[in-house]
Design a protein around this motif. Sequence first.
Motif, PDB file in Angstrom:
ATOM      1  N   TRP A   8      48.165  31.071  -5.597  1.00 43.68           N
ATOM      2  CA  TRP A   8      47.161  30.248  -6.284  1.00 43.68           C
ATOM      3  C   TRP A   8      46.437  31.078  -7.335  1.00 43.68           C
ATOM      4  O   TRP A   8      45.846  32.124  -7.036  1.00 43.68           O
ATOM      5  N   ARG A   9      46.512  30.621  -8.594  1.00 41.83           N
ATOM      6  CA  ARG A   9      45.808  31.292  -9.681  1.00 41.83           C
ATOM      7  C   ARG A   9      44.773  30.333 -10.254  1.00 41.83           C
ATOM      8  O   ARG A   9      45.088  29.188 -10.579  1.00 41.83           O
ATOM      9  N   PRO A  13      35.587  28.953 -11.267  1.00 43.31           N
ATOM     10  CA  PRO A  13      35.347  27.743 -10.471  1.00 43.31           C
ATOM     11  C   PRO A  13      35.454  26.455 -11.285  1.00 43.31           C
ATOM     12  O   PRO A  13      35.757  25.394 -10.735  1.00 43.31           O
ATOM     13  N   GLU A  14      35.203  26.538 -12.568  1.00 47.14           N
ATOM     14  CA  GLU A  14      35.185  25.321 -13.385  1.00 47.14           C
ATOM     15  C   GLU A  14      36.587  24.831 -13.739  1.00 47.14           C
ATOM     16  O   GLU A  14      36.811  23.631 -13.896  1.00 47.14           O
ATOM     17  N   GLN A  15      37.515  25.754 -13.889  1.00 47.55           N
ATOM     18  CA  GLN A  15      38.869  25.356 -14.313  1.00 47.55           C
ATOM     19  C   GLN A  15      39.725  25.014 -13.100  1.00 47.55           C
ATOM     20  O   GLN A  15      39.501  25.529 -12.012  1.00 47.55           O
ATOM     21  N   SER A  16      40.694  24.145 -13.319  1.00 46.67           N
ATOM     22  CA  SER A  16      41.586  23.831 -12.196  1.00 46.67           C
ATOM     23  C   SER A  16      42.621  24.954 -12.056  1.00 46.67           C
ATOM     24  O   SER A  16      42.924  25.668 -13.013  1.00 46.67           O
ATOM     25  N   GLY A  17      43.138  25.095 -10.853  1.00 50.01           N
ATOM     26  CA  GLY A  17      44.107  26.156 -10.589  1.00 50.01           C
ATOM     27  C   GLY A  17      45.505  25.604 -10.407  1.00 50.01           C
ATOM     28  O   GLY A  17      45.732  24.398 -10.487  1.00 50.01           O
ATOM     29  N   HIS A  18      46.438  26.506 -10.164  1.00 48.61           N
ATOM     30  CA  HIS A  18      47.832  26.095  -9.947  1.00 48.61           C
ATOM     31  C   HIS A  18      48.544  27.187  -9.164  1.00 48.61           C
ATOM     32  O   HIS A  18      48.084  28.337  -9.103  1.00 48.61           O
ATOM     33  N   GLN A 105      34.611  22.471   0.668  1.00 45.82           N
ATOM     34  CA  GLN A 105      33.550  22.267  -0.323  1.00 45.82           C
ATOM     35  C   GLN A 105      32.460  23.328  -0.206  1.00 45.82           C
ATOM     36  O   GLN A 105      31.913  23.796  -1.189  1.00 45.82           O
ATOM     37  N   ALA A 106      32.175  23.716   1.030  1.00 45.06           N
ATOM     38  CA  ALA A 106      31.083  24.673   1.255  1.00 45.06           C
ATOM     39  C   ALA A 106      31.506  26.125   1.015  1.00 45.06           C
ATOM     40  O   ALA A 106      30.669  27.031   1.073  1.00 45.06           O
ATOM     41  N   LEU A 107      32.809  26.342   0.803  1.00 45.73           N
ATOM     42  CA  LEU A 107      33.307  27.692   0.499  1.00 45.73           C
ATOM     43  C   LEU A 107      34.056  27.621  -0.840  1.00 45.73           C
ATOM     44  O   LEU A 107      35.284  27.701  -0.902  1.00 45.73           O
ATOM     45  N   PRO A 108      33.323  27.462  -1.942  1.00 43.93           N
ATOM     46  CA  PRO A 108      33.983  27.207  -3.232  1.00 43.93           C
ATOM     47  C   PRO A 108      34.785  28.404  -3.738  1.00 43.93           C
ATOM     48  O   PRO A 108      34.436  29.556  -3.482  1.00 43.93           O
ATOM     49  N   ILE A 109      35.841  28.104  -4.471  1.00 46.97           N
ATOM     50  CA  ILE A 109      36.690  29.163  -5.038  1.00 46.97           C
ATOM     51  C   ILE A 109      35.942  29.853  -6.171  1.00 46.97           C
ATOM     52  O   ILE A 109      35.346  29.204  -7.030  1.00 46.97           O
ATOM     53  N   VAL A 110      35.958  31.186  -6.149  1.00 46.51           N
ATOM     54  CA  VAL A 110      35.346  31.978  -7.221  1.00 46.51           C
ATOM     55  C   VAL A 110      36.413  32.318  -8.264  1.00 46.51           C
ATOM     56  O   VAL A 110      36.246  32.081  -9.450  1.00 46.51           O
ATOM     57  N   LYS A 111      37.513  32.877  -7.783  1.00 47.14           N
ATOM     58  CA  LYS A 111      38.639  33.194  -8.677  1.00 47.14           C
ATOM     59  C   LYS A 111      39.879  33.416  -7.812  1.00 47.14           C
ATOM     60  O   LYS A 111      39.781  34.059  -6.752  1.00 47.14           O
ATOM     61  N   ASP A 112      41.010  32.923  -8.257  1.00 38.69           N
ATOM     62  CA  ASP A 112      42.286  33.080  -7.547  1.00 38.69           C
ATOM     63  C   ASP A 112      42.124  32.801  -6.041  1.00 38.69           C
ATOM     64  O   ASP A 112      41.901  31.664  -5.646  1.00 38.69           O
ATOM     65  N   LEU A 113      42.207  33.876  -5.233  1.00 43.54           N
ATOM     66  CA  LEU A 113      42.183  33.704  -3.777  1.00 43.54           C
ATOM     67  C   LEU A 113      40.805  34.008  -3.176  1.00 43.54           C
ATOM     68  O   LEU A 113      40.651  34.031  -1.954  1.00 43.54           O
TER      69      LEU A 113
END
Length: 245
Positions: A8-9, A13-18, A105-113
């Motif tokens: 997962w990259r 947090p604002e951009q969607s990942g893939h 939701q309560a553990l939001p992604i910061v970057k990658d993993l």
Amino acid sequence: MQLKLKVWRQSNPEQSGHLKDYQLSGVSPDMSFLELLDLLNEQLIAAGQDPVEFDHDCREGICGSCDLMINGQAHGPQQRTATCQLYMRNFDDGDTIVIEPWRAQALPIVKDLVVDRSAFDRIMTAGGFISVKTGSAPEANSILVAPAQAQSAFDYATCIGCGACVAACPNASASLFTAAKVAHLALLPQGHPERQQRVLKMTEQMSAEGFGDCSNHGECEAVCPKGISIDAIATMRREYFRAIL
Ligand code: FES
């Protein structure tokens, strides 16, 4: 070993990942899972690409930082094992491995993993402490604790706060984490001065952070790297009703 990784990259947090595909060769069965990611990052850096961000600290199964979803399982296929203690001998040559961050939701992604687990810190700040005076260690027999009770308290104290329980729960509930802390301190006399306000404040904070409720699926217990029993949640509920009554 040769592996295909789907990682997962997500740049912020604002951009969607893939999921991005990587081919990795030269993987030793004796490597830990984090060393696999180190190997991948060395190759990405050598190629002038952005390395994959992932959390880690102790690499000894103690700190709870290595929070990865591996092939859809929190901490991967081996039970009672944190990601940093998972070795590549648990996989086969030619395998495809999907690596994702915790999803809640309560553990939001910061970057990658990497996810933001500060919600856990706020739950602890709400009540996961005791008011004993610091100083030199007291005489061991000054407060007696029955061995079975001490053992249970110790079992609950082994929670490393990794968040696997939240990631595996269909409700993204932090009940096992919070219950482990509540039960650990409720079982020891040193935890009794704040016993009632602790469970009320910690459960209130858990809800305020956006974690879901427990509906007894038991997924949390199945993925906990320390094997913490769901019995902790029953203890927390008893503590809660005791406090409100
Ligand atoms: S890096 Fe500390 S528990 Fe895995």
